[in-house]
Design an enzyme around this catalytic site. Structure first.
Site, PDB file in Angstrom:
ATOM      1  N   SER A 127       0.854  -1.189   0.000  1.00  0.00           N
ATOM      2  CA  SER A 127       0.000   0.000   0.000  1.00  0.00           C
ATOM      3  C   SER A 127       0.888   1.237   0.000  1.00  0.00           C
ATOM      4  O   SER A 127       1.656   1.457   0.941  1.00  0.00           O
ATOM      5  CB  SER A 127      -0.885   0.011   1.249  1.00  0.00           C
ATOM      6  OG  SER A 127      -1.406   1.327   1.413  1.00  0.00           O
ATOM      7  N   HIS A 150      -1.056  -1.242  -4.458  1.00  0.00           N
ATOM      8  CA  HIS A 150      -2.337  -0.937  -3.807  1.00  0.00           C
ATOM      9  C   HIS A 150      -2.435   0.564  -3.518  1.00  0.00           C
ATOM     10  O   HIS A 150      -1.549   1.142  -2.877  1.00  0.00           O
ATOM     11  CB  HIS A 150      -2.436  -1.738  -2.511  1.00  0.00           C
ATOM     12  CG  HIS A 150      -3.757  -1.649  -1.823  1.00  0.00           C
ATOM     13  ND1 HIS A 150      -4.860  -2.382  -2.208  1.00  0.00           N
ATOM     14  CD2 HIS A 150      -4.167  -0.903  -0.761  1.00  0.00           C
ATOM     15  CE1 HIS A 150      -5.883  -2.106  -1.416  1.00  0.00           C
ATOM     16  NE2 HIS A 150      -5.493  -1.201  -0.531  1.00  0.00           N
ATOM     17  N   ASP A 160      -4.735   3.534  -1.899  1.00  0.00           N
ATOM     18  CA  ASP A 160      -5.825   3.799  -0.960  1.00  0.00           C
ATOM     19  C   ASP A 160      -6.401   5.187  -1.173  1.00  0.00           C
ATOM     20  O   ASP A 160      -5.731   6.193  -0.920  1.00  0.00           O
ATOM     21  CB  ASP A 160      -5.299   3.666   0.475  1.00  0.00           C
ATOM     22  CG  ASP A 160      -5.088   2.213   0.856  1.00  0.00           C
ATOM     23  OD1 ASP A 160      -6.040   1.424   0.681  1.00  0.00           O
ATOM     24  OD2 ASP A 160      -3.992   1.870   1.309  1.00  0.00           O
ATOM     25  N   MET A 187      -9.135   7.891  -0.106  1.00  0.00           N
ATOM     26  CA  MET A 187      -9.988   8.232   1.043  1.00  0.00           C
ATOM     27  C   MET A 187     -10.551   9.642   0.884  1.00  0.00           C
ATOM     28  O   MET A 187      -9.851  10.531   0.387  1.00  0.00           O
ATOM     29  CB  MET A 187      -9.163   8.169   2.327  1.00  0.00           C
ATOM     30  CG  MET A 187      -8.470   6.834   2.532  1.00  0.00           C
ATOM     31  SD  MET A 187      -7.649   6.763   4.130  1.00  0.00           S
ATOM     32  CE  MET A 187      -6.801   5.186   3.996  1.00  0.00           C
ATOM     33  N   HIS A 240      -8.300   0.979  -4.223  1.00  0.00           N
ATOM     34  CA  HIS A 240      -9.247   0.710  -3.127  1.00  0.00           C
ATOM     35  C   HIS A 240      -9.965   2.009  -2.793  1.00  0.00           C
ATOM     36  O   HIS A 240      -9.381   2.907  -2.178  1.00  0.00           O
ATOM     37  CB  HIS A 240      -8.425   0.172  -1.937  1.00  0.00           C
ATOM     38  CG  HIS A 240      -9.214  -0.082  -0.697  1.00  0.00           C
ATOM     39  ND1 HIS A 240      -8.610  -0.337   0.527  1.00  0.00           N
ATOM     40  CD2 HIS A 240     -10.549  -0.144  -0.456  1.00  0.00           C
ATOM     41  CE1 HIS A 240      -9.529  -0.532   1.451  1.00  0.00           C
ATOM     42  NE2 HIS A 240     -10.721  -0.414   0.878  1.00  0.00           N
ATOM     43  N   MET A 277     -12.253   4.159  -0.780  1.00  0.00           N
ATOM     44  CA  MET A 277     -12.945   4.338   0.505  1.00  0.00           C
ATOM     45  C   MET A 277     -13.652   5.683   0.411  1.00  0.00           C
ATOM     46  O   MET A 277     -13.304   6.647   1.116  1.00  0.00           O
ATOM     47  CB  MET A 277     -11.910   4.289   1.645  1.00  0.00           C
ATOM     48  CG  MET A 277     -11.388   2.881   1.882  1.00  0.00           C
ATOM     49  SD  MET A 277      -9.856   2.826   2.824  1.00  0.00           S
ATOM     50  CE  MET A 277      -8.673   2.993   1.493  1.00  0.00           C
ATOM     51  N   MET A 286     -11.380  -6.186   4.993  1.00  0.00           N
ATOM     52  CA  MET A 286     -10.630  -5.244   5.840  1.00  0.00           C
ATOM     53  C   MET A 286     -10.345  -5.923   7.178  1.00  0.00           C
ATOM     54  O   MET A 286     -11.262  -6.400   7.855  1.00  0.00           O
ATOM     55  CB  MET A 286     -11.428  -3.964   6.084  1.00  0.00           C
ATOM     56  CG  MET A 286     -11.588  -3.035   4.883  1.00  0.00           C
ATOM     57  SD  MET A 286     -10.049  -2.530   4.083  1.00  0.00           S
ATOM     58  CE  MET A 286      -9.150  -1.763   5.437  1.00  0.00           C
ATOM     59  N   ASP A 317      -6.449  -6.561   4.066  1.00  0.00           N
ATOM     60  CA  ASP A 317      -5.883  -5.208   4.134  1.00  0.00           C
ATOM     61  C   ASP A 317      -5.971  -4.689   5.557  1.00  0.00           C
ATOM     62  O   ASP A 317      -7.076  -4.506   6.093  1.00  0.00           O
ATOM     63  CB  ASP A 317      -6.692  -4.319   3.179  1.00  0.00           C
ATOM     64  CG  ASP A 317      -6.100  -2.929   3.001  1.00  0.00           C
ATOM     65  OD1 ASP A 317      -5.059  -2.636   3.600  1.00  0.00           O
ATOM     66  OD2 ASP A 317      -6.707  -2.142   2.247  1.00  0.00           O
TER      67      ASP A 317
HETATM   68  C1  DX5 Z   1      -6.350   1.289   5.554  1.00  0.00           C
HETATM   69  C2  DX5 Z   1      -5.835   1.044   4.158  1.00  0.00           C
HETATM   70  C3  DX5 Z   1      -4.683   0.110   4.115  1.00  0.00           C
HETATM   71  C4  DX5 Z   1      -3.476   0.569   4.862  1.00  0.00           C
HETATM   72  C5  DX5 Z   1      -2.751  -0.632   5.371  1.00  0.00           C
HETATM   73  O1  DX5 Z   1      -7.538   1.990   5.499  1.00  0.00           O
HETATM   74  O2  DX5 Z   1      -6.861   0.494   3.341  1.00  0.00           O
HETATM   75  O3  DX5 Z   1      -4.357  -0.266   2.779  1.00  0.00           O
HETATM   76  O4  DX5 Z   1      -2.598   1.329   4.077  1.00  0.00           O
HETATM   77  O5  DX5 Z   1      -1.687  -0.221   6.157  1.00  0.00           O
HETATM   78  P1  DX5 Z   1      -0.921  -1.221   7.121  1.00  0.00           P
HETATM   79  O6  DX5 Z   1      -0.411  -2.345   6.273  1.00  0.00           O
HETATM   80  O7  DX5 Z   1       0.157  -0.366   7.679  1.00  0.00           O
HETATM   81  O8  DX5 Z   1      -1.902  -1.696   8.144  1.00  0.00           O
HETATM   82 ZN    ZN Z   2      -6.443  -0.448   1.219  1.00  0.00          ZN
END
Ligand code: DX5
Ligand code: ZN
Length: 228
Positions: free
Chosen positions: A10, A35, A37, A39, A68, A70, A139, A175
């Site tokens: 990620s 990956h 993320d 948000m 991904h 969110m 998750m 994840d």
């Molecule tokens: C959290 C994200 C993850 C996050 C994981 O909301 O979707 O992808 O980056 O980070 P680690 O591996 O540090 O838990």
């Molecule tokens: Zn993620």
């Protein structure tokens, strides 16, 4: 049957000021997917990146960009992310009332479709959309931030989803809180794609991304084989 274990670092844990170099580095050092993320400060309490950043990193890797989302609502952003270069687009089951429609839009854009469920959402939320899916993202922390602790109760959910999938060619991705230790737990339960932010960018081998990726893969592969 043992499925190959895929590692998807990620980039949330990367150095954002050097994002292109960071993406090239994980590509060169053995990641399978990248990956991303996304948000929105609404569905989750953090704001990260949008389609322009996905387009900017696209030339830095030939690996699939695993995006991904969110964000809620998500439908209006599916095409911009597809155009920016996303190969896999995952939406949250909790992000809106019309999950089936969102998945149809992703498929109509020619992209692989994923659905994610947060820790409190039961696997029954995806039971009626399985035939539209390439990937289920379980998750293993509450989404929003990197560096959180793995929630152990998710192992049972992964096992139940593996049963639900049957013979369908659907990946189970996990994840949140994935480390060399928890990689074994989720792989034993049936996950085959592991997202890892902290454990790749500042893991047990520090900033040796290739070593961290290899350790995660070895731990998961050994657990999956032991089970088979
Ligand atoms: C959290 C994200 C993850 C996050 C994981 O909301 O979707 O992808 O980056 O980070 P680690 O591996 O540090 O838990
Ligand atoms: Zn993620």
């Amino acid at each position: 049957m043992t499925r190959p274990i895929l590692i998807a670092p990620s980039i949330l844990s990367a150095d954002f000021a050097r994002l292109g170099e960071e993406v090239s580095a994980i590509d060169a050092q053995g990641c399978d997917w990248v990956h991303v993320d996304v948000m929105d400060g609404h569905f989750v309490p953090n704001i990260t990146i949008g389609p322009m950043v996905v387009a900017a990193i696209r030339p830095h890797t030939t690996k699939p960009l695993d995006v991904h989302l969110m964000i809620a609502p998500c439908d209006a952003y599916l095409e911009p992310f597809a155009k920016a270069g996303a190969d896999i687009i995952t939406v949250h089951a909790e992000a809106g009332p019309h999950l089936d429609r969102s998945l149809q839009i992703i498929k109509s854009l020619g992209r692989k479709a994923g659905v994610s469920i947060t820790p409190a959402t039961p696997e029954s939320a995806i039971a009626h959309v399985l035939d539209r899916l390439d990937l289920i993202l379980v998750m293993t922390v509450n989404p929003g931030f990197g560096g959180q602790a793995f929630i152990p109760a998710m192992a049972g959910k992964i096992r139940r989803i593996r049963d639900l999938i049957g013979d369908r060619p659907i990946h189970i991705e996990v994840d949140g809180g994935i480390t060399v230790a928890t990689a074994a737990i989720v792989a034993e339960a049936g996950a085959d794609v592991l997202v890892a932010g902290s454990a790749v960018f500042r893991g047990e081998r520090g900033g040796d991304y290739g070593g961290n990726i290899a350790d995660l893969r070895a731990s998961a592969a050994a657990a999956a084989e032991l089970k088979a």
